[in-house]
Design a protein around this motif. Structure first.
Motif, mmCIF file in Angstrom:
data_model
loop_
_atom_site.group_PDB
_atom_site.id
_atom_site.type_symbol
_atom_site.label_atom_id
_atom_site.label_comp_id
_atom_site.label_asym_id
_atom_site.label_seq_id
_atom_site.Cartn_x
_atom_site.Cartn_y
_atom_site.Cartn_z
ATOM 1 N N GLU A 1 0.838 -1.194 0.000
ATOM 2 C CA GLU A 1 0.000 0.000 0.000
ATOM 3 C C GLU A 1 0.876 1.248 0.000
ATOM 4 O O GLU A 1 1.826 1.343 0.766
ATOM 5 C CB GLU A 1 -0.885 -0.014 1.254
ATOM 6 C CG GLU A 1 -1.935 1.065 1.268
ATOM 7 C CD GLU A 1 -2.778 1.020 2.536
ATOM 8 O OE1 GLU A 1 -3.660 1.870 2.665
ATOM 9 O OE2 GLU A 1 -2.529 0.142 3.392
ATOM 10 N N VAL A 2 0.554 2.176 -0.907
ATOM 11 C CA VAL A 2 1.280 3.448 -0.967
ATOM 12 C C VAL A 2 0.632 4.420 0.016
ATOM 13 O O VAL A 2 -0.572 4.650 -0.026
ATOM 14 C CB VAL A 2 1.244 4.023 -2.393
ATOM 15 C CG1 VAL A 2 1.952 5.373 -2.433
ATOM 16 C CG2 VAL A 2 1.882 3.055 -3.369
ATOM 17 N N ALA B 1 -2.189 8.041 -12.233
ATOM 18 C CA ALA B 1 -1.093 8.429 -11.336
ATOM 19 C C ALA B 1 -0.802 7.322 -10.326
ATOM 20 O O ALA B 1 0.358 7.034 -10.020
ATOM 21 C CB ALA B 1 -1.433 9.735 -10.627
ATOM 22 N N GLY B 2 -1.841 6.681 -9.809
ATOM 23 C CA GLY B 2 -1.653 5.576 -8.861
ATOM 24 C C GLY B 2 -0.927 4.416 -9.491
ATOM 25 O O GLY B 2 -0.091 3.752 -8.859
ATOM 26 N N ASN B 3 -1.209 4.158 -10.766
ATOM 27 C CA ASN B 3 -0.539 3.087 -11.497
ATOM 28 C C ASN B 3 0.940 3.407 -11.688
ATOM 29 O O ASN B 3 1.803 2.537 -11.557
ATOM 30 C CB ASN B 3 -1.236 2.908 -12.853
ATOM 31 C CG ASN B 3 -0.844 1.627 -13.546
ATOM 32 O OD1 ASN B 3 -0.232 0.750 -12.954
ATOM 33 N ND2 ASN B 3 -1.208 1.528 -14.799
ATOM 34 N N VAL B 4 1.234 4.677 -12.000
ATOM 35 C CA VAL B 4 2.636 5.107 -12.153
ATOM 36 C C VAL B 4 3.414 4.824 -10.869
ATOM 37 O O VAL B 4 4.537 4.311 -10.890
ATOM 38 C CB VAL B 4 2.712 6.611 -12.503
ATOM 39 C CG1 VAL B 4 4.141 7.129 -12.374
ATOM 40 C CG2 VAL B 4 2.208 6.863 -13.915
ATOM 41 N N VAL B 5 2.803 5.171 -9.739
ATOM 42 C CA VAL B 5 3.480 5.002 -8.452
ATOM 43 C C VAL B 5 3.721 3.529 -8.143
ATOM 44 O O VAL B 5 4.792 3.139 -7.682
ATOM 45 C CB VAL B 5 2.659 5.676 -7.323
ATOM 46 C CG1 VAL B 5 3.215 5.327 -5.962
ATOM 47 C CG2 VAL B 5 2.673 7.185 -7.512
ATOM 48 N N SER B 6 2.709 2.665 -8.432
ATOM 49 C CA SER B 6 2.840 1.253 -8.055
ATOM 50 C C SER B 6 3.842 0.503 -8.925
ATOM 51 O O SER B 6 4.647 -0.271 -8.421
ATOM 52 C CB SER B 6 1.477 0.557 -8.098
ATOM 53 O OG SER B 6 0.942 0.577 -9.394
ATOM 54 N N THR B 7 3.831 0.713 -10.249
ATOM 55 C CA THR B 7 4.764 -0.023 -11.113
ATOM 56 C C THR B 7 6.001 0.803 -11.474
ATOM 57 O O THR B 7 7.087 0.261 -11.655
ATOM 58 C CB THR B 7 4.074 -0.479 -12.425
ATOM 59 O OG1 THR B 7 3.528 0.662 -13.082
ATOM 60 C CG2 THR B 7 2.974 -1.476 -12.146
ATOM 61 N N GLY B 8 5.834 2.133 -11.562
ATOM 62 C CA GLY B 8 6.939 2.986 -12.012
ATOM 63 C C GLY B 8 8.115 3.029 -11.068
ATOM 64 O O GLY B 8 9.261 3.200 -11.491
ATOM 65 N N SER B 9 7.854 2.861 -9.756
ATOM 66 C CA SER B 9 8.958 2.900 -8.796
ATOM 67 C C SER B 9 9.918 1.725 -9.015
ATOM 68 O O SER B 9 11.057 1.763 -8.548
ATOM 69 C CB SER B 9 8.420 2.893 -7.366
ATOM 70 O OG SER B 9 7.451 1.889 -7.209
ATOM 71 N N LEU B 10 9.470 0.716 -9.747
ATOM 72 C CA LEU B 10 10.353 -0.399 -10.112
ATOM 73 C C LEU B 10 10.895 -0.245 -11.531
ATOM 74 O O LEU B 10 12.097 -0.363 -11.769
ATOM 75 C CB LEU B 10 9.582 -1.723 -9.997
ATOM 76 C CG LEU B 10 10.354 -2.965 -10.425
ATOM 77 C CD1 LEU B 10 11.473 -3.261 -9.428
ATOM 78 C CD2 LEU B 10 9.428 -4.161 -10.527
ATOM 79 N N THR B 11 10.007 0.061 -12.502
ATOM 80 C CA THR B 11 10.423 0.050 -13.915
ATOM 81 C C THR B 11 11.257 1.269 -14.309
ATOM 82 O O THR B 11 12.154 1.147 -15.145
ATOM 83 C CB THR B 11 9.187 -0.025 -14.837
ATOM 84 O OG1 THR B 11 8.314 1.084 -14.555
ATOM 85 C CG2 THR B 11 8.424 -1.328 -14.631
#
Length: 731
Positions: A30-31, A339-349
């Motif tokens: 959870e963010v 934006a929520g999707n960016v935070v969940s996957t983007g912090s890895l990719t």
């Protein structure tokens, strides 16, 4: 609202090389937003129980014991307000107990509890009077004993909350007042709307108490929206509300006869506004799919999706960028916010993209464009498909099927933008030892079962609610044969997570309902339709372009759901009036509402990605606009070629689908200045013409585009053979 994506485990760049079984860890964590309270002890237990009860209430009401519709929606909003004010602060937290609010603010805040509790007590007394046979409540009781105390407590507590700094582990007194006010609003409306007085809304016979409750309720919704979704939607709502009272004095098509405060507010908290289509969708489909997403998160399916994407695409050139496309499409489909999707996957990719040679700006732009694309990916499409079905009356399954070809075109476009940039810059893929073993992940392919069950159930004719409930239950069952088994504690944790995750989208939908109410009650939507009709008299393309600009403008800074709901009320009726089919008109508006998340100057998804990549926010939004360029062209294809939405014969659909895909590839090559090798300026112009010819969808333009594409293909192959070495490698 700011996110803190870097706090989650598993995102250490240096450790990636040694990971062979799993690259993604913590995608499902959870963010926690910067203004979110982190309780301890009994307060933590209390709010966890409230969130679990809230989620369970929806599951039970939707599947077992249905409530009266308006009462259900009022309770749905009230629950989100109570949880929202309990969990999200109105201002920054104090660093320590010495930086907290002064004692006089505390005493004033607690003093406001008196009028709030008094208004709540009056609700119980009114309910007793009505149960004893009273036809209506005396106006002076509604005003002096309910309305004025409620509005005073609500407005004063909101103002105090802006300056009341509290440590992160404690509930602030102004927010306690707002929680009581939320109960008082909901209680009164439920009592009155379950009597014959409900039919009097919008007339001079309506009880003034409805208007008082609606004014306080609107203030509470606007303030919670500010806390969880930022100022953009609140400012737009305030402009629309101002229009209600300023409109009669405006010239031209904006003018209207006018509404009194009492008449407007007695109607706005009904199904003509706040309880209308947006809340209808959030209280049924959206909350259900948030619970579904929470169950998937609890069983660590998000980690599996991302690892599966790494195993499938990680070794291709520019591998992590292709992983971002795949993973963000899967995650964005179920989580409902760009934006929520960016935070969940983007912090890895994003860090991995930078590692193989992408500049920070490109890495952020690719993630933002891919995450935004998740909103148009059937079958769930964020929540847009459900709102579209609610507004248009078109069956949900028909909308989901119609979205297939446009979604494929969008992701094909991003894929080739990424692939050709990687070829131009000489980027490598990830090494074998850097990605998970596909053979091991293939053994857990059953984790896709809940989504497959959802799709199959929908197309077997089950209702969306029944299919969503079945998919949620299957997520728990499937977890029992996975490494992350869901027991009673994990199921309760998923229900708690769902209650918390739903706050933002419910606040946004209620706030969008306020705007929809203004549009329907003032008639401004109809006047906008006549304006579009006038423009179409000169040129339908001009009318479409104008509709595109308004849809993007309305969507800027707003979550997808609210952006589409507002644009569908303002723009779509005008498009339908100029002769466009309802499905085409709503898809046109929906696409531009979605891509407003990557359109400068206000691009929420791009800004979130820039925060992770460390690059300039405006530069990232311009770059993501370029990567997602196809999404700005595809909607015009809906109008000029309805076969794109499966409207027509299968031969037409096949031809349009194939030629449009080829056109999208040529478009990517023109943008990236690379085909099988470097592309000269004149060739880029010819490529662009060929791409637009094939994207247009007419039989003759398709032939012209295919001829241009074939000529360029032969020319490039002859010049560069099987592919050219890049001029410079940045990998």
């Amino acid at each position: 609202m700011s996110h803190t994506p870097d706090t989650r485990p598993g995102h250490d760049d240096e450790a990636v090389g040694s990971v062979t079984e799993s690259v993604a860890e913590g995608v499902d964590e959870e963010v926690v937003e910067s203004n979110r309270r982190l309780y301890k002890g009994w307060q933590l237990i209390l709010f966890a129980v409230l969130a679990i009860v809230y989620s369970t209430f929806h599951l039970v009401s939707l599947n077992v014991f249905p409530m009266e519709t308006w009462s259900f929606r009022i309770v749905h909003i009230a629950g989100a307000l109570i949880l929202g004010y309990g969990l999200y602060a109105g201002t920054r937290f104090a660093d320590d107990s010495r930086g907290t609010a002064s004692p006089w603010l505390t005493w004033v805040s607690y003093a406001l509890l008196l009028p709030a509790l008094y208004a709540l007590m009056q609700v119980f007394l009114m309910q007793r009077d009505i149960a004893d046979g009273a036809m209506r409540i005396a106006p002076h009781v509604e005003a002096w004993h309910y309305g004025y105390p409620l509005i005073l407590a609500s407005s004063a507590a909101i103002l105090l909350s802006w300056g009341y700094r509290q440590v992160r582990q404690k509930l602030s007194p102004p927010d306690l007042v707002l929680m009581v006010c939320s109960l008082a609003v909901a209680g009164y409306l439920v009592v009155i709307y379950n009597t014959p007085l409900r039919a009097s809304t919008g007339t001079s016979f309506a009880p003034m108490g409805i208007s008082y409750a609606a004014i306080a309720g609107s203030l509470l919704i606007l303030e919670l929206t500010r806390r969880v979704a930022g100022l953009a939607l609140v400012v737009i709502s305030a402009i629309f509300l101002l229009y209600v009272f300023v409109g009669p004095y405006l010239p031209g098509f904006l003018g209207y006869p006018g509404l009194s405060v009492g008449r407007f507010f007695s109607q706005v908290y009904t199904d003509a506004g706040i309880l209308g289509p947006t809340t209808a969708v959030s209280s049924t489909y959206i909350i259900l799919f948030i619970i579904f997403a929470a169950f998937l998160q609890a069983s660590k399916v998000g980690d599996y999706f991302v690892n599966f994407a790494f195993a499938a695409a990680g070794r291709a050139r520019g591998g992590p960028a292709k992983v971002a496309i795949f993973a963000s499409g899967l995650m964005g489909m179920i989580n409902g916010t760009s934006a929520g999707n960016v935070v969940s996957t983007g912090s890895l990719t994003i860090p991995l993209m930078k590692k193989v040679g992408y500049p920070g700006r490109s890495a952020g732009a690719i993630e933002a464009a891919a995450s935004t694309g998740g909103q148009i990916m059937p079958p769930i499409m964020g929540a847009g498909a459900f709102i579209m079905a609610e507004i248009t009356g078109i069956p949900y399954t028909e909308i989901a099927v119609a979205a297939v070809i446009p979604a494929i075109l969008y992701f094909v476009s991003i894929y080739f933008m990424v692939d050709l940039e990687a070829a131009r810059k000489g980027m490598r893929g990830m090494r074998k030892e850097e990605i998970p073993l596909f053979s091991k992940l293939a053994k857990q392919v059953y984790l896709f079962a809940p989504i497959i069950i959802l799709i199959v159930a929908l197309f077997m004719g089950y209702s969306v609610i029944r299919a969503g409930t079945l998919a949620t239950a299957s997520a728990a069952v499937v977890s029992w044969i996975s490494p992350n088994k869901m027991g009673i504690r994990a199921i309760l944790r998923a229900l708690q997570l769902a209650g918390t995750m739903s706050i933002q989208i419910i606040a946004v939908c209620a706030c969008a309902g306020l705007i929809v109410g203004v549009i329907s009650l003032t008639g401004v939507g109809a006047r906008f339709s006549s304006l579009l009709l006038g423009l179409a008299g000169f040129s339908q393309l001009l009318a479409l372009f104008f509709a595109m600009c308004i849809s993007i403008l309305l969507g800027m800074g707003m979550p997808t759901t609210a952006a589409y709901a507002v644009a569908a009320s303002v723009v779509a009726p005008g498009l339908i009036n100029i002769g466009i089919q309802p499905l085409v008109a709503h898809f046109f508006v929906f696409y531009f509402a979605v891509v407003s998340a990557i359109t400068p100057p206000v691009a929420l998804a791009s800004y979130a990605a820039a925060g992770i990549s460390g690059d300039n926010a405006m530069g990232t939004s311009v770059a993501s606009f370029k990567v997602g360029l196809a999404a700005f062209i595809v909607p015009f294809m809906f109008f000029y070629s309805p076969a794109m939405l499966l409207e027509g014969s299968w031969l037409q659909i096949l031809r349009v689908g194939v030629t449009a895909t080829l056109g999208i590839v040529l478009l990517a090559a023109a943008v990236q200045a690379w085909f099988f090798g470097p592309v000269k300026a004149w060739m880029r112009v010819v490529m662009l013409i060929g791409a637009l010819c094939m994207i247009y969808g007419g039989i003759y333009t398709d032939i012209a585009g295919l001829v241009i594409g074939a000529a360029l293909f032969l020319l490039q192959r002859g010049r560069h053979g099987g592919g050219a070495q890049p001029a410079a490698s940045s990998g």
